[in-house]
Design a protein around this motif. Structure first.
Motif, short mmCIF file in Angstrom:
data_model
loop_
_atom_site.label_atom_id
_atom_site.label_comp_id
_atom_site.label_asym_id
_atom_site.label_seq_id
_atom_site.Cartn_x
_atom_site.Cartn_y
_atom_site.Cartn_z
N ARG A 153 37.24 94.98 49.44
CA ARG A 153 36.85 93.45 49.27
C ARG A 153 35.58 93.81 48.42
O ARG A 153 34.91 93.89 48.11
CB ARG A 153 37.20 92.42 49.71
N ASP A 154 34.78 94.97 49.89
CA ASP A 154 33.47 94.79 49.94
C ASP A 154 33.31 95.91 48.93
O ASP A 154 32.25 95.95 48.97
CB ASP A 154 33.31 95.31 51.53
N GLU B 89 32.48 94.63 45.70
CA GLU B 89 32.05 93.11 45.60
C GLU B 89 30.31 94.06 45.67
O GLU B 89 29.23 93.09 45.32
CB GLU B 89 31.58 92.72 46.94
N GLN C 189 41.42 89.85 48.27
CA GLN C 189 41.06 89.58 47.53
C GLN C 189 42.24 88.71 47.18
O GLN C 189 43.63 88.42 47.87
CB GLN C 189 41.87 90.36 45.95
N SER D 40 33.61 88.37 43.28
CA SER D 40 33.75 87.10 43.40
C SER D 40 32.97 86.39 41.85
O SER D 40 32.64 85.20 42.16
CB SER D 40 33.02 86.71 44.83
N SER D 41 31.94 86.91 42.02
CA SER D 41 30.88 86.72 40.51
C SER D 41 31.80 86.83 39.40
O SER D 41 31.86 86.17 38.48
CB SER D 41 30.04 87.60 39.95
N HIS E 21 36.81 77.25 39.33
CA HIS E 21 37.38 77.86 40.42
C HIS E 21 36.73 78.95 40.81
O HIS E 21 36.70 80.03 40.24
CB HIS E 21 38.74 77.90 40.28
N GLN E 22 36.47 78.78 42.03
CA GLN E 22 35.82 80.30 42.58
C GLN E 22 36.75 81.32 43.75
O GLN E 22 37.27 80.21 44.96
CB GLN E 22 34.43 79.82 43.80
N TYR E 23 36.64 82.27 43.87
CA TYR E 23 36.89 82.68 44.51
C TYR E 23 36.36 83.98 45.75
O TYR E 23 35.72 84.94 44.99
CB TYR E 23 38.09 83.87 43.79
N PRO E 24 35.99 84.11 46.64
CA PRO E 24 34.74 84.32 47.27
C PRO E 24 34.93 85.44 47.63
O PRO E 24 33.75 87.18 47.70
CB PRO E 24 34.75 83.12 48.64
N ASP E 25 36.54 86.50 47.70
CA ASP E 25 36.82 87.14 48.01
C ASP E 25 36.72 88.07 47.03
O ASP E 25 37.44 89.84 47.06
CB ASP E 25 37.98 87.26 49.20
N GLY E 26 37.65 87.53 45.94
CA GLY E 26 37.28 87.87 44.41
C GLY E 26 39.01 88.17 44.20
O GLY E 26 39.91 87.33 44.99
#
Length: 383
Positions: free
Chosen positions: A45-46, A49, A94, A212-213, A308-313
């Motif tokens: 995930r990192d 990002e 994710q 996440s973007s 809808h957001q997914y902060p970890d992608g």
């Protein structure tokens, strides 16, 4: 049992391997797997990002943990030595989502499933009836277009209206949860069928990997295991049909976008499927991404954005055009899995994902989640 990943020699790949202490972030260089886990990027995930995920993977020093062939061979559940490294699903934190009915040519099969009420025996007659009404070639049909609405009207008049029509040829895509973060399985793992199902199939797909973007950073291949009889009884049973122990396979690695690989390669990809049974049964097929009715960008945008957001992608299965109908055994009953089937999903730019089919209660239970990963990374001083 051994089977190579058939990973391309070019390209930048990131994935995960299990070590004795914690899951590792890994890449492949000249046939060797390197551990590139770091405090900067302790998870996949990192990596995703980062402004330039491919650049990070390319420049990460890492340390070798073994050859890809040896680690892949040790990844098969039946013969695995848990003390040695083995491959995991290439995603970790994710969300794992999926899009359905994205190939108009497979839309009719979904309508047939629903019309047959989960009965494989009725499917052939319904298939012939509907195909006689509107033809077989719907590959150029654009969802939401006037032509699509005309086809929909014909099917409604025939009494074949379906919720699948709305997401297959209507303006809105179907997006659903395939499994929870950390619950997908990787190369060599067993994949699970809910024991209530007697009519089911693999779904060979490409899965997009988005930060996440909403920026798409790469892709992998996967098996969106499907229970045709359960979903056919009611679309409201989609969760039971799709989200079970070990029912989401991804891998072997994420191929990151760089100067050798782009979204255009995804759109041109052919995804191949092979099923080999202990009973001597063999089935092969393919999906051409050129025939998808909604683009990967459209599907990712339907899943995530201001709404809808997914902060970890996100990992998003794109759907398949391949619905196996070849009889397995008695004529007219179509294809269904048998325990022990070996499923190989492959594509030239991604390599091969190989899994063995079992019942979901018999697959290793999902017991390692995000909290366990965080604790293990903390013990290793990565976070």
């Amino acid at each position: 049992m051994t089977n190579p990943t058939h990973l391309p020699t070019e390209g930048l790949f990131v994935g995960r391997a299990r070590s004795a202490s914690h899951p590792l972030v890994v890449t492949v260089r000249d046939g060797t797997v390197f551990d590139i886990t770091s405090s900067t990027a302790p998870t996949v995930r990192d990596v995703c990002e980062m402004p330039n995920p491919a650049g990070h993977v390319r420049s990460a020093k890492g340390k070798p943990i073994g050859s890809l062939d040896a680690i892949a061979a040790n990844s098969f559940e039946a013969t695995r030595d848990a003390k040695k490294p083995y491959l995991l699903s290439p995603v970790d934190l994710q969300a794992v989502k999926a899009s359905g009915v994205t190939f108009v040519v497979s839309l009719l099969e979904r309508v047939i499933e629903e019309q047959a009420r989960g009965s494989a025996e009725k499917a052939d007659a319904i298939r012939a009836d509907i195909a006689g009404l509107i033809g077989h070639d719907l590959s150029k049909l654009k969802p939401g277009s006037p032509e699509a609405m005309e086809i929909k009207a014909k099917l409604i008049a025939r009494g074949a209206w379906s919720q699948y029509l709305e997401v297959g040829i209507g303006p809105d895509a179907e997006i659903f949860t395939k499994c929870q973060p950390m619950a997908s399985v990787g190369f060599g793992a067993d994949v699970g069928l809910h024991p209530v199902s007697t009519w089911n199939n693999p779904e060979p797909e490409i899965a997009m990997i988005a930060a996440s973007s909403g920026r798409i950073v790469g892709a992998t291949i996967g098996n969106d295991v499907n229970l045709r009889d359960v979903e056919g009884r009611s679309a409201l049973l989609l969760g039971k049909a799709k989200d079970n122990n070990a029912s989401a396979a991804l891998g072997p690695f994420i191929r990151l976008f760089d100067d050798t690989f782009s979204i255009d390669d995804v759109k041109r990809a052919v995804v191949r499927l092979k099923v080999e049974g202990d009973d001597g049964f063999s089935l092969e097929g393919a999906s051409s991404m050129a025939e998808i009715s909604r683009s990967p960008e459209e599907l990712v945008a339907a899943a995530m954005g201001p709404h809808h957001q997914y902060p970890d992608g996100l990992a998003l299965y794109l759907g398949t055009m391949f619905v196996p109908s070849k009889d397995r055994g008695e004529k007219g009953k179509g294809f269904t899995h048998k325990v022990g089937d070996i499923v190989t999903i492959s594509s030239e730019k991604f390599g091969a994902l190989v899994n063995r089919v079992r019942l979901s209660p018999d697959c290793p239970h999902w017991t390692y989640g995000a909290s366990h990963l965080m604790r293990d990374l903390a013990k290793a001083d990565f976070i």
